[in-house]
Design a protein around this motif. Structure first.
Motif, PDB file in Angstrom:
ATOM      1  N   ALA A 143       0.831  -1.207   0.000  1.00 37.83           N
ATOM      2  CA  ALA A 143       0.000   0.000   0.000  1.00 37.83           C
ATOM      3  C   ALA A 143       0.865   1.257   0.000  1.00 37.83           C
ATOM      4  O   ALA A 143       0.609   2.193  -0.770  1.00 37.83           O
ATOM      5  CB  ALA A 143      -0.941  -0.011   1.205  1.00 37.83           C
ATOM      6  N   PHE A 144       1.889   1.290   0.849  1.00 37.28           N
ATOM      7  CA  PHE A 144       2.753   2.472   0.903  1.00 37.28           C
ATOM      8  C   PHE A 144       3.543   2.659  -0.390  1.00 37.28           C
ATOM      9  O   PHE A 144       3.766   3.774  -0.835  1.00 37.28           O
ATOM     10  CB  PHE A 144       3.692   2.400   2.101  1.00 37.28           C
ATOM     11  CG  PHE A 144       3.014   2.712   3.404  1.00 37.28           C
ATOM     12  CD1 PHE A 144       2.307   3.899   3.576  1.00 37.28           C
ATOM     13  CD2 PHE A 144       3.071   1.826   4.466  1.00 37.28           C
ATOM     14  CE1 PHE A 144       1.679   4.191   4.773  1.00 37.28           C
ATOM     15  CE2 PHE A 144       2.442   2.107   5.660  1.00 37.28           C
ATOM     16  CZ  PHE A 144       1.747   3.291   5.817  1.00 37.28           C
ATOM     17  N   THR A 145       3.945   1.563  -1.007  1.00 36.19           N
ATOM     18  CA  THR A 145       4.647   1.643  -2.284  1.00 36.19           C
ATOM     19  C   THR A 145       3.731   2.201  -3.364  1.00 36.19           C
ATOM     20  O   THR A 145       4.135   3.058  -4.162  1.00 36.19           O
ATOM     21  CB  THR A 145       5.182   0.264  -2.694  1.00 36.19           C
ATOM     22  OG1 THR A 145       6.029  -0.242  -1.656  1.00 36.19           O
ATOM     23  CG2 THR A 145       5.964   0.331  -3.989  1.00 36.19           C
ATOM     24  N   ALA A 146       2.487   1.730  -3.385  1.00 36.32           N
ATOM     25  CA  ALA A 146       1.523   2.218  -4.375  1.00 36.32           C
ATOM     26  C   ALA A 146       1.232   3.703  -4.159  1.00 36.32           C
ATOM     27  O   ALA A 146       1.183   4.485  -5.121  1.00 36.32           O
ATOM     28  CB  ALA A 146       0.235   1.403  -4.301  1.00 36.32           C
ATOM     29  N   ILE A 147       1.046   4.098  -2.917  1.00 37.90           N
ATOM     30  CA  ILE A 147       0.773   5.506  -2.617  1.00 37.90           C
ATOM     31  C   ILE A 147       1.973   6.365  -3.008  1.00 37.90           C
ATOM     32  O   ILE A 147       1.821   7.438  -3.606  1.00 37.90           O
ATOM     33  CB  ILE A 147       0.420   5.689  -1.122  1.00 37.90           C
ATOM     34  CG1 ILE A 147      -0.943   5.059  -0.837  1.00 37.90           C
ATOM     35  CG2 ILE A 147       0.427   7.158  -0.740  1.00 37.90           C
ATOM     36  CD1 ILE A 147      -1.289   4.971   0.628  1.00 37.90           C
ATOM     37  N   GLY A 148       3.172   5.899  -2.713  1.00 41.72           N
ATOM     38  CA  GLY A 148       4.372   6.627  -3.101  1.00 41.72           C
ATOM     39  C   GLY A 148       4.483   6.782  -4.609  1.00 41.72           C
ATOM     40  O   GLY A 148       4.842   7.837  -5.116  1.00 41.72           O
ATOM     41  N   GLY A 149       4.136   5.728  -5.334  1.00 38.14           N
ATOM     42  CA  GLY A 149       4.153   5.799  -6.795  1.00 38.14           C
ATOM     43  C   GLY A 149       3.155   6.803  -7.323  1.00 38.14           C
ATOM     44  O   GLY A 149       3.456   7.567  -8.252  1.00 38.14           O
ATOM     45  N   LEU A 150       1.962   6.814  -6.746  1.00 35.99           N
ATOM     46  CA  LEU A 150       0.947   7.783  -7.178  1.00 35.99           C
ATOM     47  C   LEU A 150       1.381   9.218  -6.889  1.00 35.99           C
ATOM     48  O   LEU A 150       1.148  10.117  -7.702  1.00 35.99           O
ATOM     49  CB  LEU A 150      -0.389   7.477  -6.495  1.00 35.99           C
ATOM     50  CG  LEU A 150      -1.087   6.199  -6.955  1.00 35.99           C
ATOM     51  CD1 LEU A 150      -2.317   5.940  -6.095  1.00 35.99           C
ATOM     52  CD2 LEU A 150      -1.469   6.303  -8.417  1.00 35.99           C
ATOM     53  N   VAL A 151       2.016   9.437  -5.757  1.00 32.74           N
ATOM     54  CA  VAL A 151       2.507  10.770  -5.421  1.00 32.74           C
ATOM     55  C   VAL A 151       3.584  11.199  -6.419  1.00 32.74           C
ATOM     56  O   VAL A 151       3.600  12.347  -6.873  1.00 32.74           O
ATOM     57  CB  VAL A 151       3.045  10.807  -3.970  1.00 32.74           C
ATOM     58  CG1 VAL A 151       3.817  12.078  -3.694  1.00 32.74           C
ATOM     59  CG2 VAL A 151       1.898  10.656  -2.982  1.00 32.74           C
ATOM     60  N   MET A 152       4.465  10.287  -6.788  1.00 27.73           N
ATOM     61  CA  MET A 152       5.517  10.604  -7.767  1.00 27.73           C
ATOM     62  C   MET A 152       4.896  10.955  -9.123  1.00 27.73           C
ATOM     63  O   MET A 152       5.318  11.916  -9.766  1.00 27.73           O
ATOM     64  CB  MET A 152       6.468   9.411  -7.923  1.00 27.73           C
ATOM     65  CG  MET A 152       7.280   9.120  -6.700  1.00 27.73           C
ATOM     66  SD  MET A 152       8.555  10.334  -6.424  1.00 27.73           S
ATOM     67  CE  MET A 152       9.692   9.863  -7.676  1.00 27.73           C
ATOM     68  N   ILE A 153       3.904  10.192  -9.560  1.00 29.62           N
ATOM     69  CA  ILE A 153       3.242  10.466 -10.837  1.00 29.62           C
ATOM     70  C   ILE A 153       2.561  11.829 -10.790  1.00 29.62           C
ATOM     71  O   ILE A 153       2.654  12.619 -11.728  1.00 29.62           O
ATOM     72  CB  ILE A 153       2.233   9.348 -11.182  1.00 29.62           C
ATOM     73  CG1 ILE A 153       2.990   8.061 -11.514  1.00 29.62           C
ATOM     74  CG2 ILE A 153       1.331   9.757 -12.340  1.00 29.62           C
ATOM     75  CD1 ILE A 153       2.107   6.844 -11.634  1.00 29.62           C
TER      76      ILE A 153
ATOM     77  N   LEU B   7       2.277  17.558 -12.342  1.00 27.30           N
ATOM     78  CA  LEU B   7       2.202  18.954 -11.899  1.00 27.30           C
ATOM     79  C   LEU B   7       3.361  19.759 -12.482  1.00 27.30           C
ATOM     80  O   LEU B   7       3.166  20.876 -12.952  1.00 27.30           O
ATOM     81  CB  LEU B   7       2.224  19.026 -10.372  1.00 27.30           C
ATOM     82  CG  LEU B   7       2.148  20.418  -9.758  1.00 27.30           C
ATOM     83  CD1 LEU B   7       0.824  21.075 -10.122  1.00 27.30           C
ATOM     84  CD2 LEU B   7       2.293  20.343  -8.254  1.00 27.30           C
ATOM     85  N   ARG B   8       4.532  19.175 -12.482  1.00 27.14           N
ATOM     86  CA  ARG B   8       5.700  19.867 -13.039  1.00 27.14           C
ATOM     87  C   ARG B   8       5.525  20.097 -14.538  1.00 27.14           C
ATOM     88  O   ARG B   8       5.870  21.157 -15.056  1.00 27.14           O
ATOM     89  CB  ARG B   8       6.955  19.030 -12.762  1.00 27.14           C
ATOM     90  CG  ARG B   8       8.214  19.671 -13.225  1.00 27.14           C
ATOM     91  CD  ARG B   8       8.556  20.843 -12.345  1.00 27.14           C
ATOM     92  NE  ARG B   8       9.821  21.398 -12.805  1.00 27.14           N
ATOM     93  CZ  ARG B   8      10.166  22.634 -12.646  1.00 27.14           C
ATOM     94  NH1 ARG B   8       9.365  23.457 -12.014  1.00 27.14           N
ATOM     95  NH2 ARG B   8      11.299  23.076 -13.088  1.00 27.14           N
ATOM     96  N   ALA B   9       4.962  19.132 -15.244  1.00 25.70           N
ATOM     97  CA  ALA B   9       4.734  19.279 -16.684  1.00 25.70           C
ATOM     98  C   ALA B   9       3.724  20.388 -16.955  1.00 25.70           C
ATOM     99  O   ALA B   9       3.867  21.149 -17.908  1.00 25.70           O
ATOM    100  CB  ALA B   9       4.253  17.963 -17.273  1.00 25.70           C
ATOM    101  N   GLN B  10       2.712  20.503 -16.117  1.00 24.65           N
ATOM    102  CA  GLN B  10       1.713  21.560 -16.289  1.00 24.65           C
ATOM    103  C   GLN B  10       2.329  22.926 -16.027  1.00 24.65           C
ATOM    104  O   GLN B  10       2.009  23.898 -16.700  1.00 24.65           O
ATOM    105  CB  GLN B  10       0.532  21.339 -15.357  1.00 24.65           C
ATOM    106  CG  GLN B  10      -0.358  20.200 -15.766  1.00 24.65           C
ATOM    107  CD  GLN B  10      -1.465  19.947 -14.757  1.00 24.65           C
ATOM    108  OE1 GLN B  10      -1.555  20.643 -13.745  1.00 24.65           O
ATOM    109  NE2 GLN B  10      -2.296  18.963 -15.019  1.00 24.65           N
TER     110      GLN B  10
END
Length: 80
Positions: A12-22, A27-30
Motif C-alpha cells: 500500500a505504501f509503495t503504491a501511494i508513493g508511486g501515485l505521489v511521484m506520478i 504537476l511539473r509538466a503543467q
C-alpha cells in the motif's frame, strides 16, 4: 497473520508513493507549459536595442495606467 499485514502495508505504501511521484511529475509538466507570464525570458532571442526600444515605446502607456490607478485609489490633490 502479522507477516501478511506487514506485506500489505508495504504494498500500500509503495503504491501511494508511486501515485505521489506520478502526480508530482504531472504537476511539473503543467507548470512548464503554462501560458504568458510577466517574467522576461531567460534565453533572449531579440537584439538588446530592439528590447530597449520596445520598452521605451511602452513606457508612456504604463505610466498613464499607473497614474490612473493611483488617482482612483488615493486623493492626490495638493492641499497643504
Amino acid at each position: 497473520m502479522k507477516g501478511k499485514t506487514a506485506a500489505w502495508c508495504t504494498i500500500a505504501f509503495t503504491a501511494i508513493g508511486g501515485l505521489v511521484m506520478i502526480a508530482a511529475v504531472e504537476l511539473r509538466a503543467q507548470q512548464k507549459s503554462r501560458g504568458v507570464t510577466s517574467y522576461a525570458p531567460v534565453a533572449v532571442t531579440e537584439d538588446f536595442r530592439a528590447v530597449v526600444e520596445k520598452m521605451r515605446a511602452a513606457k508612456p502607456a504604463i505610466l498613464e495606467r499607473h497614474r490612473r490607478l493611483l488617482e482612483k485609489r488615493y486623493d492626490l490633490s495638493n492641499r497643504p
